[in-house]
Design a protein around this motif. Sequence first.
Motif, PDB file in Angstrom:
ATOM      1  N   TYR A  17       0.870  -1.229   0.032  1.00 31.37           N
ATOM      2  CA  TYR A  17      -0.020   0.005  -0.016  1.00 31.37           C
ATOM      3  C   TYR A  17       0.838   1.296   0.154  1.00 31.37           C
ATOM      4  CZ  TYR A  17      -4.237   3.018   0.656  1.00 31.37           C
ATOM      5  OH  TYR A  17      -5.131   3.737   0.557  1.00 31.37           O
ATOM      6  N   TYR A  75      -1.668  -1.160  -6.253  1.00 32.52           N
ATOM      7  CA  TYR A  75      -1.751  -1.891  -4.790  1.00 32.52           C
ATOM      8  C   TYR A  75      -2.176  -3.296  -4.989  1.00 32.52           C
ATOM      9  CZ  TYR A  75      -3.574  -2.956  -0.172  1.00 32.52           C
ATOM     10  OH  TYR A  75      -4.205  -3.759   0.921  1.00 32.52           O
ATOM     11  N   ASP A  76      -1.439  -4.440  -4.310  1.00 31.92           N
ATOM     12  CA  ASP A  76      -1.976  -5.571  -4.073  1.00 31.92           C
ATOM     13  C   ASP A  76      -1.849  -6.326  -5.582  1.00 31.92           C
ATOM     14  OD1 ASP A  76      -2.699  -7.237  -2.143  1.00 31.92           O
ATOM     15  OD2 ASP A  76      -4.591  -7.638  -2.874  1.00 31.92           O
TER      16      ASP A  76
ATOM     17  N   ARG B  22      -2.534   6.052  -2.191  1.00 32.63           N
ATOM     18  CA  ARG B  22      -3.542   5.914  -3.077  1.00 32.63           C
ATOM     19  C   ARG B  22      -4.745   6.380  -2.267  1.00 32.63           C
ATOM     20  NH1 ARG B  22      -6.990   1.335  -3.472  1.00 32.63           N
ATOM     21  NH2 ARG B  22      -6.681   0.882  -5.612  1.00 32.63           N
ATOM     22  N   MET B  23      -4.729   6.702  -1.128  1.00 30.05           N
ATOM     23  CA  MET B  23      -5.873   7.429  -0.459  1.00 30.05           C
ATOM     24  C   MET B  23      -5.931   8.887  -0.670  1.00 30.05           C
ATOM     25  SD  MET B  23      -6.976   6.485   3.530  1.00 30.05           S
ATOM     26  CE  MET B  23      -7.035   4.594   3.648  1.00 30.05           C
TER      27      MET B  23
ATOM     28  N   THR C  40      -2.637  -6.561   5.297  1.00 29.89           N
ATOM     29  CA  THR C  40      -3.481  -6.976   4.157  1.00 29.89           C
ATOM     30  C   THR C  40      -3.651  -8.396   3.863  1.00 29.89           C
ATOM     31  OG1 THR C  40      -2.536  -5.046   2.702  1.00 29.89           O
ATOM     32  CG2 THR C  40      -2.705  -7.029   1.528  1.00 29.89           C
ATOM     33  N   ARG C  44      -7.073 -10.247   3.812  1.00 32.91           N
ATOM     34  CA  ARG C  44      -7.308 -11.382   2.525  1.00 32.91           C
ATOM     35  C   ARG C  44      -7.871 -12.563   3.161  1.00 32.91           C
ATOM     36  NH1 ARG C  44      -4.653 -10.500  -1.919  1.00 32.91           N
ATOM     37  NH2 ARG C  44      -2.800  -9.770  -0.698  1.00 32.91           N
ATOM     38  N   THR C  49     -10.481  -8.580   0.078  1.00 35.24           N
ATOM     39  CA  THR C  49      -9.075  -7.834   0.222  1.00 35.24           C
ATOM     40  C   THR C  49      -9.020  -6.403   0.347  1.00 35.24           C
ATOM     41  OG1 THR C  49      -9.262  -7.381  -2.056  1.00 35.24           O
ATOM     42  CG2 THR C  49      -8.134  -9.561  -1.703  1.00 35.24           C
ATOM     43  N   TYR C  50      -8.497  -5.914   1.037  1.00 30.59           N
ATOM     44  CA  TYR C  50      -8.525  -4.445   1.367  1.00 30.59           C
ATOM     45  C   TYR C  50      -8.677  -3.709   0.102  1.00 30.59           C
ATOM     46  CZ  TYR C  50      -7.736   0.392   2.960  1.00 30.59           C
ATOM     47  OH  TYR C  50      -8.038   1.424   3.118  1.00 30.59           O
ATOM     48  N   ARG C  51      -8.161  -4.074  -0.937  1.00 31.96           N
ATOM     49  CA  ARG C  51      -8.419  -3.362  -2.305  1.00 31.96           C
ATOM     50  C   ARG C  51      -9.832  -3.420  -2.710  1.00 31.96           C
ATOM     51  NH1 ARG C  51      -4.695  -4.154  -7.796  1.00 31.96           N
ATOM     52  NH2 ARG C  51      -6.316  -3.177  -9.119  1.00 31.96           N
ATOM     53  N   GLU C  54     -11.443  -0.897  -0.553  1.00 32.51           N
ATOM     54  CA  GLU C  54     -11.192   0.641  -1.048  1.00 32.51           C
ATOM     55  C   GLU C  54     -12.175   0.908  -2.234  1.00 32.51           C
ATOM     56  OE1 GLU C  54      -7.281   2.586   0.772  1.00 32.51           O
ATOM     57  OE2 GLU C  54      -7.647   2.709  -1.498  1.00 32.51           O
ATOM     58  N   ASP C  55     -12.263  -0.155  -3.017  1.00 32.02           N
ATOM     59  CA  ASP C  55     -12.757   0.063  -4.312  1.00 32.02           C
ATOM     60  C   ASP C  55     -14.316   0.055  -4.189  1.00 32.02           C
ATOM     61  OD1 ASP C  55     -10.541  -0.057  -5.769  1.00 32.02           O
ATOM     62  OD2 ASP C  55     -10.710  -2.063  -6.561  1.00 32.02           O
ATOM     63  N   LEU C  59     -12.739   2.816   3.410  1.00 33.96           N
ATOM     64  CA  LEU C  59     -11.328   3.024   3.468  1.00 33.96           C
ATOM     65  C   LEU C  59     -10.859   2.686   5.157  1.00 33.96           C
ATOM     66  CD1 LEU C  59     -12.356   4.496   1.042  1.00 33.96           C
ATOM     67  CD2 LEU C  59     -10.497   6.271   1.424  1.00 33.96           C
ATOM     68  N   LEU C  60      -9.879   2.034   5.331  1.00 33.53           N
ATOM     69  CA  LEU C  60      -9.565   2.191   6.652  1.00 33.53           C
ATOM     70  C   LEU C  60      -8.202   2.782   6.865  1.00 33.53           C
ATOM     71  CD1 LEU C  60      -9.579  -1.725   7.173  1.00 33.53           C
ATOM     72  CD2 LEU C  60     -11.199  -0.128   7.902  1.00 33.53           C
ATOM     73  N   GLN C  61      -8.593   3.924   7.346  1.00 31.28           N
ATOM     74  CA  GLN C  61      -7.657   5.017   7.686  1.00 31.28           C
ATOM     75  C   GLN C  61      -6.979   5.044   9.120  1.00 31.28           C
ATOM     76  OE1 GLN C  61      -9.489   9.161   8.142  1.00 31.28           O
ATOM     77  NE2 GLN C  61      -8.727   9.314   6.376  1.00 31.28           N
ATOM     78  N   ARG C 120     -15.169   7.686   1.176  1.00 33.95           N
ATOM     79  CA  ARG C 120     -14.263   8.480   0.279  1.00 33.95           C
ATOM     80  C   ARG C 120     -14.299  10.132   0.925  1.00 33.95           C
ATOM     81  NH1 ARG C 120     -10.005   7.160  -2.179  1.00 33.95           N
ATOM     82  NH2 ARG C 120     -10.293   4.997  -2.919  1.00 33.95           N
TER      83      ARG C 120
END
Lengths: 131, 131, 131, 131
Positions: A17, A75-76, B22-23, C40, C44, C49-51, C54-55, C59-61, C120
């Motif tokens: 990431y 990423y990933d 990417r955030m 990550t 999984r 997946t975290y990707r 996010e998509d 989001l995990l800040q 977002r």
Amino acid sequence: MATGDFVDPPHRLRVRYCETDRMGVAHHGSYVAWFEEARTEWLRRRGKTYRQMEDEGALLQVVDFAASYKRPIDYDDEILIFTRVQERTKVAVTLEYRVERADTGGLAATGSTRLACVSRDGRLQRLPPEI
Amino acid sequence: MATGDFVDPPHRLRVRYCETDRMGVAHHGSYVAWFEEARTEWLRRRGKTYRQMEDEGALLQVVDFAASYKRPIDYDDEILIFTRVQERTKVAVTLEYRVERADTGGLAATGSTRLACVSRDGRLQRLPPEI
Amino acid sequence: MATGDFVDPPHRLRVRYCETDRMGVAHHGSYVAWFEEARTEWLRRRGKTYRQMEDEGALLQVVDFAASYKRPIDYDDEILIFTRVQERTKVAVTLEYRVERADTGGLAATGSTRLACVSRDGRLQRLPPEI
Amino acid sequence: MATGDFVDPPHRLRVRYCETDRMGVAHHGSYVAWFEEARTEWLRRRGKTYRQMEDEGALLQVVDFAASYKRPIDYDDEILIFTRVQERTKVAVTLEYRVERADTGGLAATGSTRLACVSRDGRLQRLPPEI
């Protein structure tokens, strides 16, 4: 330079990431670490780790670095890094890299690093026989 | 911990492109380098650079690191990093940091690092008098 | 926090050359990337997946980060990173990490990250059911 | 390529601790961030920041990167980075960099980046008039 020109199996890794940037894909500087990691594994396969080399006083200093970016990776994403010798002298070796996406085999980037063998005090010396 | 509690002037820097992810904002790991840079300047102001300290055999090893992120900052934002001593023993010092946006003064993050003074061979030793 | 408290298998990685510093061992900031990579993989294993997250707009800040360094690790050392949930609310989760040397099992570091789930546009939202 | 060939004043910065590696000097990958920072300042002087460009949908993607390392630089060394246009087409620009030690003026490295101007969806587009 096609995949078939690389004798060694590629090194596989996943994009972290923190290796991405605000453009949303892997930062171009991340490839420096990836080439380095691929080089470490390429050397290990030759019978001596780079850590051993350094401990024995043979440092491989990066003299030239080049990379050409063909297609962004994210990423990933899993990538394959192929490594081979492009040129070798008594005291320096140029390694060539090819980065492919692991899923499609699509070319992501190519690159090269010229490495000079130096002692702890910076004098040029012969490359170890493993290289 | 308000700005007024910090005696030293803050260290000012701009967020680098490669420090974002990417955030779309600065990656939380970037603050490690910023605290470190602020610490380097904080030490310089005390009359001995950290590089001199290391050359003289007094290494400051990070033993604990903590950061709390209050508000994201972005590429090219200017930030101020305030540094001060939170606690000191004979062999260790805890520094505290406060990160503010340079434009609004808004709080971006706080953090701390505990640093132990060790010799080249890893033994605890007294902190240099400058700290 | 002993190894037995971690249910999931650890994530294994090797320290990169660029992750070391002039002290001759891994830089304390490198652990940020390692915890992130371990996270990550931990996600999984939970089925998303975290990707993907996010998509899908979750989001995990990172809100808090902490690490304690017990014993230095060096270039090319293999390490194991154990990950587990320390605390969970509707909108945030704190993960705990334990870093061990792969060869001796010796403890290298511990750490934690508190992650808030945001959209977002930065609004807090419920954690995905996978977490 | 001598210093006199560069019209713009150089960008000055100090090597960060985390930018060194176990060889005891700045890691070759650190120059990626330094060229990038120098580029950001070079663009600012042209009247539009790169952040503005990105916000307006004109992304400068690094297509080629090259660096030649002449002499190592160490933690806390101050360096000067000179930047200038080497070549320009309608959609791409190649920037050239020269890194010098601030104290002696000694050459540390040279490099270049070719940047293609693309839209958010990756299509080539004309460079902004400022470049």
